[in-house]
Motif scaffolding. Structure first.
Motif, PDB file in Angstrom:
ATOM      1  N   GLN A 101       0.920  -1.408  -0.117  1.00 23.40           N
ATOM      2  CA  GLN A 101       0.110   0.051  -0.135  1.00 23.40           C
ATOM      3  C   GLN A 101       0.822   1.277  -0.039  1.00 23.40           C
ATOM      4  O   GLN A 101       0.496   2.393  -0.405  1.00 23.40           O
ATOM      5  CB  GLN A 101      -0.960   0.168   1.184  1.00 23.40           C
TER       6      GLN A 101
ATOM      7  N   HIS B 283       0.624  -7.876  -6.348  1.00 20.74           N
ATOM      8  CA  HIS B 283      -0.537  -8.445  -5.671  1.00 20.74           C
ATOM      9  C   HIS B 283      -1.165  -9.607  -6.499  1.00 20.74           C
ATOM     10  O   HIS B 283      -1.504 -10.404  -5.667  1.00 20.74           O
ATOM     11  CB  HIS B 283      -1.617  -7.424  -5.791  1.00 20.74           C
TER      12      HIS B 283
ATOM     13  N   LYS C  79      -9.588  -7.424  -2.631  1.00 20.39           N
ATOM     14  CA  LYS C  79      -8.694  -6.319  -2.014  1.00 20.39           C
ATOM     15  C   LYS C  79      -9.740  -5.145  -1.835  1.00 20.39           C
ATOM     16  O   LYS C  79      -9.410  -4.456  -0.526  1.00 20.39           O
ATOM     17  CB  LYS C  79      -7.952  -5.698  -3.085  1.00 20.39           C
TER      18      LYS C  79
ATOM     19  N   SER D 265      -7.021  -2.221   7.351  1.00 24.52           N
ATOM     20  CA  SER D 265      -5.823  -2.400   8.093  1.00 24.52           C
ATOM     21  C   SER D 265      -6.259  -2.895   9.448  1.00 24.52           C
ATOM     22  O   SER D 265      -5.400  -3.671  10.278  1.00 24.52           O
ATOM     23  CB  SER D 265      -5.074  -0.951   8.326  1.00 24.52           C
TER      24      SER D 265
END
Length: 313
Positions: free
Chosen positions: A192, A202, A269, A274
């Motif tokens: 990120q 990814h 995704k 977080s």
């Protein structure tokens, strides 16, 4: 043509260190968290260290199942030691910086040890499959040489891929913010912060997760489907209960570890956050190593008896 989401490269500073935010969003709980995680770390060391000791010295535990359990406990100590000491230092000193090389090393070891744990859990499931479904062939199939090869294969198989994945991530440029919203250097929070296009990285994360998480998990499911089918055919309820009791501890660890790891690395995704990632990471990096000795001790009469003999001595 530059991507609208990425600011001009020349106006940004490329960082040589990162800041692990960890649990800085709850400043009033820093010392409480330090005490909690310190107790957890000591529990992990003592619990798994005791299992390693009794599987080495107790003659009744010199079997393939406990050989794998001893290796698994050693792995758990290594796994938690990669993340918890750094977290404890950050909580105690409030100095959350970690240099580029240390961050790369930590991420690489987390990935390698995570892959080893996946394979070792699959090997332990195969051991239970042979013991229950082919008991007459068990001493021949799971001899010491075969067990050693299975363990060595688990320990080395993930190293080249995970080292390569770490090199790919840290070959990227990191600019803008250097704050990692995690308590260790994990691959997704780091991506990120990367500048430029990270689609390939990814994609590799998903491919590696499928190979090193989903595939062992699938092998475990196949093993236990055959185990359950065999156990249900046993004529006595006592035999069924004994067979299931030898597998229940392993199944509990499998659900705890794979459940959190699969949700972390294989969910879309768009649904990633977080905060959720940190909570899930606590399960597969800290909770599993802590509960491992408790699960195997409380559900296993052989381990309890070995512990009593060790205490009496």
């Amino acid at each position: 043509m530059k991507s609208p989401g990425n600011p001009p490269q020349e106006n940004l500073t490329e960082w040589t260190e990162f800041v692990l935010l960890g649990f800085s969003d709850v400043p009033h709980l820093q010392w409480f968290l330090f005490g909690l995680f310190f107790v957890i770390y000591v529990t992990v060391l003592l619990g798994n260290g005791t299992i390693i000791l009794i599987t080495k010295v107790d003659p009744s535990l010199q079997t393939p199942m406990y050989f794998f359990l001893g290796n698994f406990s050693f792995l758990e100590i290594c796994y938690v030691s990669v993340t918890l000491p750094r977290m404890l230092m950050n909580l105690a000193t409030q100095r959350r910086t970690i240099c580029f090389v240390a961050c790369a090393a930590q991420m690489c070891w987390v990935l390698i040890l995570g892959a080893i744990e996946c394979f070792l859990l699959a090997v332990m499931a195969y051991d239970r499959y042979v013991a229950i479904c082919s008991p007459l062939h068990y001493p021949l199939v799971m001899n010491h040489k075969a067990c050693t090869k299975l363990v060595m294969g688990s320990w080395v198989s993930g190293i080249p891929v995970q080292v390569g994945q770490t090199l790919l991530v840290f070959s990227l440029s990191f600019c803008g913010s250097n704050h990692i919203n995690h308590f260790f250097c994990d691959i997704l929070p780091l991506l990120q912060l990367a500048c430029g296009e990270t689609f390939v990285n990814h994609l590799i994360v998903y491919i590696v997760a499928v190979l090193f998480v989903s595939l062992p998990f699938l092998l475990i499911l196949i093993s236990y489907s055959k185990i359950i089918s065999t156990v249900l055919k046993l004529p006595s309820a006592t035999g069924q209960s004994k067979a299931f009791s030898t597998c229940s501890s392993h199944l509990a660890v499998v659900v705890l570890f794979f459940g959190s790891a699969i949700v972390t690395y294989l969910r879309p995704k768009s649904t990633q956050s977080s905060g959720t990632d940190k909570v899930l990471s606590v399960f597969y990096t800290i909770a599993t190593p802590m509960f491992n000795p408790m699960i195997y001790s409380l559900r296993n009469k052989d381990v309890i008896m070995a512990l009593r003999r060790l205490i009496y001595k």
